[in-house]
Write a protein that holds these residues in place. Structure first.
Motif, mmCIF file in Angstrom:
data_model
loop_
_atom_site.group_PDB
_atom_site.id
_atom_site.type_symbol
_atom_site.label_atom_id
_atom_site.label_comp_id
_atom_site.label_asym_id
_atom_site.label_seq_id
_atom_site.Cartn_x
_atom_site.Cartn_y
_atom_site.Cartn_z
ATOM 1 N N GLU A 263 0.883 -1.162 0.000
ATOM 2 C CA GLU A 263 0.000 0.000 0.000
ATOM 3 C C GLU A 263 0.920 1.211 0.000
ATOM 4 O O GLU A 263 1.636 1.449 0.971
ATOM 5 C CB GLU A 263 -0.929 -0.038 1.216
ATOM 6 C CG GLU A 263 -2.178 0.796 1.014
ATOM 7 C CD GLU A 263 -2.027 2.171 1.596
ATOM 8 O OE1 GLU A 263 -1.641 3.097 0.831
ATOM 9 O OE2 GLU A 263 -2.259 2.330 2.795
ATOM 10 N N LEU A 264 0.937 1.937 -1.124
ATOM 11 C CA LEU A 264 1.965 2.967 -1.315
ATOM 12 C C LEU A 264 1.333 4.353 -1.406
ATOM 13 O O LEU A 264 0.256 4.574 -0.885
ATOM 14 C CB LEU A 264 2.801 2.612 -2.548
ATOM 15 C CG LEU A 264 3.286 1.149 -2.543
ATOM 16 C CD1 LEU A 264 3.983 0.792 -3.837
ATOM 17 C CD2 LEU A 264 4.205 0.885 -1.352
ATOM 18 N N GLY A 265 2.000 5.238 -2.073
ATOM 19 C CA GLY A 265 1.579 6.635 -2.016
ATOM 20 C C GLY A 265 0.540 7.009 -3.045
ATOM 21 O O GLY A 265 -0.049 6.165 -3.709
ATOM 22 N N GLY A 266 0.321 8.307 -3.168
ATOM 23 C CA GLY A 266 -0.650 8.800 -4.131
ATOM 24 C C GLY A 266 -0.462 10.267 -4.460
ATOM 25 O O GLY A 266 0.351 10.969 -3.831
ATOM 26 N N LYS A 267 -1.184 10.673 -5.490
ATOM 27 C CA LYS A 267 -1.298 12.105 -5.813
ATOM 28 C C LYS A 267 -2.737 12.264 -6.253
ATOM 29 O O LYS A 267 -3.040 12.468 -7.449
ATOM 30 C CB LYS A 267 -0.290 12.471 -6.928
ATOM 31 C CG LYS A 267 -0.085 13.962 -7.076
ATOM 32 C CD LYS A 267 0.713 14.560 -5.936
ATOM 33 C CE LYS A 267 0.665 16.067 -5.938
ATOM 34 N NZ LYS A 267 1.339 16.665 -4.765
ATOM 35 N N SER A 268 -3.629 12.064 -5.298
ATOM 36 C CA SER A 268 -5.027 11.828 -5.638
ATOM 37 C C SER A 268 -5.736 13.084 -6.118
ATOM 38 O O SER A 268 -5.635 14.150 -5.500
ATOM 39 C CB SER A 268 -5.741 11.231 -4.424
ATOM 40 O OG SER A 268 -5.152 9.981 -4.111
ATOM 41 N N PRO A 269 -6.479 12.969 -7.237
ATOM 42 C CA PRO A 269 -7.251 14.093 -7.746
ATOM 43 C C PRO A 269 -8.556 14.259 -6.963
ATOM 44 O O PRO A 269 -9.271 13.280 -6.738
ATOM 45 C CB PRO A 269 -7.529 13.686 -9.200
ATOM 46 C CG PRO A 269 -7.520 12.187 -9.191
ATOM 47 C CD PRO A 269 -6.549 11.781 -8.113
ATOM 48 N N ASN A 270 -8.851 15.480 -6.569
ATOM 49 C CA ASN A 270 -10.108 15.821 -5.921
ATOM 50 C C ASN A 270 -10.768 16.832 -6.855
ATOM 51 O O ASN A 270 -10.262 17.943 -7.020
ATOM 52 C CB ASN A 270 -9.821 16.407 -4.535
ATOM 53 C CG ASN A 270 -11.073 16.563 -3.696
ATOM 54 O OD1 ASN A 270 -12.170 16.207 -4.124
ATOM 55 N ND2 ASN A 270 -10.908 17.109 -2.502
ATOM 56 N N ILE A 271 -11.862 16.434 -7.513
ATOM 57 C CA ILE A 271 -12.390 17.175 -8.657
ATOM 58 C C ILE A 271 -13.686 17.885 -8.280
ATOM 59 O O ILE A 271 -14.663 17.235 -7.874
ATOM 60 C CB ILE A 271 -12.647 16.207 -9.841
ATOM 61 C CG1 ILE A 271 -11.341 15.481 -10.208
ATOM 62 C CG2 ILE A 271 -13.244 16.946 -11.030
ATOM 63 C CD1 ILE A 271 -11.528 14.290 -11.147
ATOM 64 N N ASP A 409 -14.133 15.373 -19.948
ATOM 65 C CA ASP A 409 -13.108 14.550 -20.610
ATOM 66 C C ASP A 409 -11.709 15.043 -20.278
ATOM 67 O O ASP A 409 -10.794 14.247 -20.027
ATOM 68 C CB ASP A 409 -13.315 14.567 -22.136
ATOM 69 C CG ASP A 409 -14.484 13.676 -22.531
ATOM 70 O OD1 ASP A 409 -14.859 12.809 -21.727
ATOM 71 O OD2 ASP A 409 -15.022 13.888 -23.632
ATOM 72 N N GLU A 410 -11.560 16.362 -20.296
ATOM 73 C CA GLU A 410 -10.242 16.939 -20.006
ATOM 74 C C GLU A 410 -9.792 16.588 -18.577
ATOM 75 O O GLU A 410 -8.659 16.162 -18.362
ATOM 76 C CB GLU A 410 -10.336 18.463 -20.171
ATOM 77 C CG GLU A 410 -9.089 19.207 -19.770
ATOM 78 C CD GLU A 410 -9.400 20.599 -19.207
ATOM 79 O OE1 GLU A 410 -10.452 21.166 -19.535
ATOM 80 O OE2 GLU A 410 -8.567 21.089 -18.432
ATOM 81 N N VAL A 411 -10.694 16.734 -17.625
ATOM 82 C CA VAL A 411 -10.271 16.522 -16.229
ATOM 83 C C VAL A 411 -9.980 15.045 -15.970
ATOM 84 O O VAL A 411 -9.075 14.707 -15.191
ATOM 85 C CB VAL A 411 -11.273 17.130 -15.221
ATOM 86 C CG1 VAL A 411 -12.497 16.248 -15.003
ATOM 87 C CG2 VAL A 411 -10.571 17.424 -13.901
#
Ligand code: NAI
Ligand code: MG
Length: 491
Positions: A263-271, A409-411
């Motif tokens: 279970e590693l890291g992230g750069k999670s998108p919050n949209i 689509d872009e996001v």
């Protein structure tokens, strides 16, 4: 029990600081110890026995014995569950003391330790206690005159290596499914935060787990962790931490072909779409990043805000984040404590510098607090481009990157343009948009109109560089079981 004095208000003054091997507390074979510090004051809390290869060897042998010929394989599944319920009860009975210990060693606000970490720990043990006697196989209708069935057996000795951001919760996520499945464990807590795992070891003995079932060896990654990864007596490694460390672990466990889950890291998108409940989205943006001082693998560190509401949202975000109450983690009103140690503090500050150098706009924060303790001001960067370091790399601190977007689509494309895939969130009142994001974003968890909703029953883990396998839920048991197929000729 070794003791050390600590002047923090309300905190314990003595701590378990020895290794737990074969049901006994002992010093390291080398006699060495290492210091663990209070990140809010930089004062010494205690010196802890420093395990290395020799101690790992003893711990693995004890775990092997308890698994292969000791009492654990003969313990009824229901009795394993009963011990786990007992451990959960003991944690609940000692909840305030454990919450304080977690805050002392890690620096997280006491309100989070009390109301988030500890209740999730208790829940996780109870949830998996319930599974202990419900791990079924199947009967299989194969061709011919045979009776075929499968059963699920424990994988054996599990080596578990955990980080410092949720020290006790990571123990629960590791021990819960392993013990329910009937494995024995050797745990290597993070060197920054060893104390709460050791206290859980005391409670586990009180709960009645037999000698050798649970072993705890604090120490450093390069010595104790590495020895666990390479040990022939270990069947499986479960690791939570940095991707670079996981690469090493994968390489170092390949000679012995261990089962591995990461279970590693992230750069999670919050949209955030313009049609969202923007008050709720604002709350979600703040919680999603600043919880635990930003030291969350699933932190919503890339905040995509739709162009038509972008300027106003950034202003409101800056105002709200600048009001966050930063300070003494033992104050019940504190919302943010210090970062866990100097190395993390310096890493985060270097990213803040990079953000400034690469032309992002500081909306609020943007530097250290100064004085004692590893405190960093909650920081918001706006006008962040996808190629900036603060938009690409896991910072693991209170630094939010706000990015403008136009359409669905872009996001989705931009959200997926990352090596990570741990979590994502979308804020919208349009069910079609919510489903499009949930369907097309490559991440192990998607939250719709919420963030950081965790439950012991809901699997969690990453796509791509965010991990291998899933923890929690029924899925989490797969990490600790082997399938066995039995075929019996009839007549
Ligand atoms: P790390 O991955 O080095 O440490 C995590 C655990 O692995 C610790 O128990 C450590 O002692 C152990 N370890 C380190 N090297 C090892 C080796 N060669 N063999 C076996 N075990 C080893 O993470 P670290 O250095 O504490 O933090 C660095 C960065 O990693 C953070 O800034 C953050 O970006 C990320 N991280 C991600 C976490 C997550 O939850 N996904 C948790 C902690 C850190
Ligand atoms: Mg490291």
């Amino acid at each position: 029990m070794a003791t050390a004095t600590e002047s923090r208000r309300g905190a314990r003054t003595s701590f378990q600081t020895q290794l737990l091997i074969d049901g006994k507390w002992r010093d390291a074979v080398s006699g060495k110890t290492f210091a663990t510090y209070n990140p809010a004051t930089e004062e010494l809390i205690a010196n802890v026995a420093e395990g290395d290869a020799a101690d790992i060897d003893l711990a693995v042998k004890a775990a092997r014995k308890a698994f292969d010929s000791g009492p654990w394989r003969k313990t009824d599944a229901r009795d394993r569950g009963r011990m786990m319920y007992k451990l959960a009860d003991l944690i609940e009975e000692n909840l305030e003391e454990l919450a304080q210990l977690e805050t002392l060693d890690n620096g997280k606000p006491i309100s989070e330790s009390r109301n988030a970490d500890l209740p999730l720990v208790v829940d996780c043990f109870r949830y998996y206690a319930g599974w202990a006697d419900k791990i079924h196989g199947h009967t299989v209708p194969i061709r011919g005159n045979f009776f075929c069935y499968t059963k699920r057996e424990p994988v054996g000795v599990a080596g578990q290596i955990i980080p410092w951001n949720f020290p006790m919760l990571m123990v629960a996520w590791k021990w819960g499914p392993a013990l329910a499945a009937g494995c024995t464990v050797v745990l290597k807590p993070a060197e920054q935060t060893p104390l709460s795992a050791l206290r859980l070891g005391e409670l586990a003995l009180e709960a009645g787990f037999p000698a050798g079932v649970i072993n705890i060896v604090p120490g450093f990654g390069e010595t104790a962790g590495d020895a666990l990864v390479k040990h022939k007596g270990v069947d499986k490694i479960a690791f939570t931490g940095e991707g670079k460390t996981a690469e090493l672990i994968m390489r170092n466990s390949s000679d012995t072909l261990k089962r591995i889950t990461f279970e590693l890291g992230g750069k999670s998108p919050n949209i955030i779409f313009a049609d969202a409940d923007l008050d709720a989205a604002l709350e979600g943006a703040v919680l999603g990043l600043y919880l635990n001082q930003g030291q969350c693998c699933c932190a919503g560190s890339r905040l995509f805000v739709q162009d038509t509401v972008y300027d106003k949202f950034v202003d409101r975000l800056g105002a709200k984040v600048s009001e966050r109450k930063l300070g003494d983690p033992f104050d019940p009103g504190t919302e943010m404590g210090p970062q866990v140690d100097k190395a993390q503090y310096e890493k985060i500050l270097s990213y803040i510098d990079k953000g400034k150098q690469q032309g992002a706009r500081v909306v609020t924060g943007g530097g250290p607090v100064g004085g004692k303790g590893f405190f960093i001001k909650p920081t918001v960067f706006a006008d962040v481009r996808d190629d900036m370091a603060i938009a690409c790399d896991e910072i693991f601190g209170p630094v939010l990157s706000v990015i403008k977007f136009k359409d669905v689509d872009e996001v989705i494309h931009r959200a997926n343009t990352t090596d990570y895939g741990l979590a994502a969130a979308v804020w919208t009142r349009d069910i079609g948009k919510a489903h499009a994001i949930a369907d097309r974003v490559r991440a192990g968890t998607v939250w719709v109109n919420c963030y950081d909703v965790f439950d012991a029953a809901a699997p969690f883990g990453g796509f791509k560089r965010s991990g291998i396998g899933r923890e929690l839920g029924e899925k989490g048991l797969d990490n600790y079981t082997e399938n066995k197929t039995v075929t019996i000729a009839l007549d």
